[in-house]
Design an enzyme around this catalytic site. Structure first.
Site, PDB file in Angstrom:
ATOM      1  N   GLU A 101       0.847  -1.198   0.000  1.00 24.97           N
ATOM      2  CA  GLU A 101       0.000   0.000   0.000  1.00 24.97           C
ATOM      3  C   GLU A 101       0.880   1.244   0.000  1.00 24.97           C
ATOM      4  O   GLU A 101       1.978   1.244   0.559  1.00 24.97           O
ATOM      5  CB  GLU A 101      -0.916  -0.063   1.231  1.00 24.97           C
ATOM      6  CG  GLU A 101      -1.780   1.141   1.497  1.00 24.97           C
ATOM      7  CD  GLU A 101      -2.801   1.492   0.422  1.00 24.97           C
ATOM      8  OE1 GLU A 101      -2.401   1.573  -0.750  1.00 24.97           O
ATOM      9  OE2 GLU A 101      -3.970   1.743   0.754  1.00 24.97           O
ATOM     10  N   ASP A 105      -2.992   5.640   6.562  1.00 23.21           N
ATOM     11  CA  ASP A 105      -3.446   6.930   7.075  1.00 23.21           C
ATOM     12  C   ASP A 105      -4.389   6.685   8.257  1.00 23.21           C
ATOM     13  O   ASP A 105      -3.941   6.415   9.359  1.00 23.21           O
ATOM     14  CB  ASP A 105      -4.110   7.681   5.910  1.00 23.21           C
ATOM     15  CG  ASP A 105      -4.504   9.108   6.229  1.00 23.21           C
ATOM     16  OD1 ASP A 105      -3.818   9.743   7.042  1.00 23.21           O
ATOM     17  OD2 ASP A 105      -5.486   9.596   5.648  1.00 23.21           O
ATOM     18  N   VAL A 155       0.400  14.413   0.900  1.00 27.21           N
ATOM     19  CA  VAL A 155       1.514  14.234  -0.038  1.00 27.21           C
ATOM     20  C   VAL A 155       1.032  13.720  -1.387  1.00 27.21           C
ATOM     21  O   VAL A 155      -0.015  13.076  -1.491  1.00 27.21           O
ATOM     22  CB  VAL A 155       2.586  13.278   0.532  1.00 27.21           C
ATOM     23  CG1 VAL A 155       3.285  13.892   1.732  1.00 27.21           C
ATOM     24  CG2 VAL A 155       1.983  11.917   0.904  1.00 27.21           C
TER      25      VAL A 155
HETATM   26  P1  IMP Z   1      -6.744   5.173   5.042  1.00 31.01           P
HETATM   27  O1  IMP Z   1      -7.865   4.218   4.749  1.00 31.01           O
HETATM   28  O2  IMP Z   1      -7.223   6.424   5.690  1.00 31.01           O
HETATM   29  O3  IMP Z   1      -5.594   4.553   5.786  1.00 31.01           O
HETATM   30  O4  IMP Z   1      -6.295   5.748   3.670  1.00 31.01           O
HETATM   31  C1  IMP Z   1      -5.491   5.173   2.847  1.00 31.01           C
HETATM   32  C2  IMP Z   1      -5.616   5.818   1.500  1.00 31.01           C
HETATM   33  O5  IMP Z   1      -5.906   7.226   1.553  1.00 31.01           O
HETATM   34  C3  IMP Z   1      -4.307   5.708   0.797  1.00 31.01           C
HETATM   35  O6  IMP Z   1      -4.232   4.505   0.106  1.00 31.01           O
HETATM   36  C4  IMP Z   1      -4.338   6.899  -0.117  1.00 31.01           C
HETATM   37  O7  IMP Z   1      -5.011   6.536  -1.310  1.00 31.01           O
HETATM   38  C5  IMP Z   1      -5.165   7.922   0.585  1.00 31.01           C
HETATM   39  N1  IMP Z   1      -4.321   8.938   1.229  1.00 31.01           N
HETATM   40  C6  IMP Z   1      -4.141   9.129   2.553  1.00 31.01           C
HETATM   41  N2  IMP Z   1      -3.286  10.122   2.790  1.00 31.01           N
HETATM   42  C7  IMP Z   1      -2.895  10.567   1.576  1.00 31.01           C
HETATM   43  C8  IMP Z   1      -1.984  11.594   1.151  1.00 31.01           C
HETATM   44  O8  IMP Z   1      -1.341  12.305   1.930  1.00 31.01           O
HETATM   45  N3  IMP Z   1      -1.848  11.734  -0.190  1.00 31.01           N
HETATM   46  C9  IMP Z   1      -2.504  10.969  -1.096  1.00 31.01           C
HETATM   47  N4  IMP Z   1      -3.347  10.018  -0.745  1.00 31.01           N
HETATM   48  C10 IMP Z   1      -3.547   9.803   0.584  1.00 31.01           C
HETATM   49 MG    MG Z   2      -4.575   4.349  -2.028  1.00 36.00          MG
END
Ligand code: IMP
Ligand code: MG
Length: 180
Positions: A101, A105, A155
């Site tokens: 991945e 986040d 980012v």
């Molecule tokens: P999570 O489910 O919140 O952990 O998000 C994961 C997904 O959010 C990642 O695979 C990214 O596609 C997107 N994402 C989270 N932070 C960023 C960032 O800073 N830049 C670009 N995409 C992000």
């Molecule tokens: Mg993603």
């Protein structure tokens, strides 16, 4: 942290730093596999460049598969609900799985995917995330391999997008705040 720019964007992590860290991660994964086979599962689309580079630093009998998820909504904030929009092509039962991945986040995506994959009874399931934003976590989940831990910054580049743009930047850059 940022010292240089690329196409007017502040570089947070340079292509050289990425390459060196990915090489180290590949060596670690190779050691942990101890000669066993591996299925690398990339999470589309952001993980594609990372998977391509990481795979070439892993010395093992490896295959690729890809999944795609949607998190309902096009904004840069995760809404909470995650849905599988492209499933695996091949069975993973009894296999060593490495989920690849771009960024961990809130943890919602990988928590969802881990649950889905575990239902298929892989032999082992590990997670490699190029970036980790621990301060944003909603779900308690950690990657087994993390490239860089970063603060709460948005980012772009090296696969990561803002509204589908910037994925092809070779460096990881900061999204200018006025454009978000
Ligand atoms: P999570 O489910 O919140 O952990 O998000 C994961 C997904 O959010 C990642 O695979 C990214 O596609 C997107 N994402 C989270 N932070 C960023 C960032 O800073 N830049 C670009 N995409 C992000
Ligand atoms: Mg993603």
């Amino acid at each position: 942290m940022a010292t240089s720019t690329y196409q007017g964007l502040e570089v947070l992590i340079s292509r050289e730093q990425i390459a060196e860290r990915v090489r180290q991660m590949g060596e670690q994964i190779t050691r942990d596999l101890a000669g066993e086979k591996l299925v690398m599962i990339g999470v589309l689309k952001g993980a594609a460049p990372f998977l391509a580079d990481l795979a070439r630093c892993v010395s093992a009998d490896a295959t690729f598969d890809f999944v795609a998820v949607s998190s309902y909504g096009k904004s840069n904030r995760t809404s909470g609900a995650v849905k599988l929009i492209k499933d695996l092509d091949e069975p993973i039962e009894g296999k060593n799985v490495l989920v690849v991945e771009d960024i961990l986040d809130t943890g919602l995506t990988l928590t969802f995917l881990r649950k889905v994959f575990l239902q298929h009874h892989p032999k082992t399931l590990r997670i490699a995330a190029l970036l980790d934003k621990p301060s944003r976590r909603i779900e308690q989940i950690e990657a087994d391999y993390v490239g860089f831990s970063i603060p709460n910054l948005f980012v772009i580049g090296y696969g990561m997008d803002f509204a589908e743009r910037y994925r092809n930047l070779p460096d990881i850059c900061l999204m200018p705040t006025e454009s978000q």
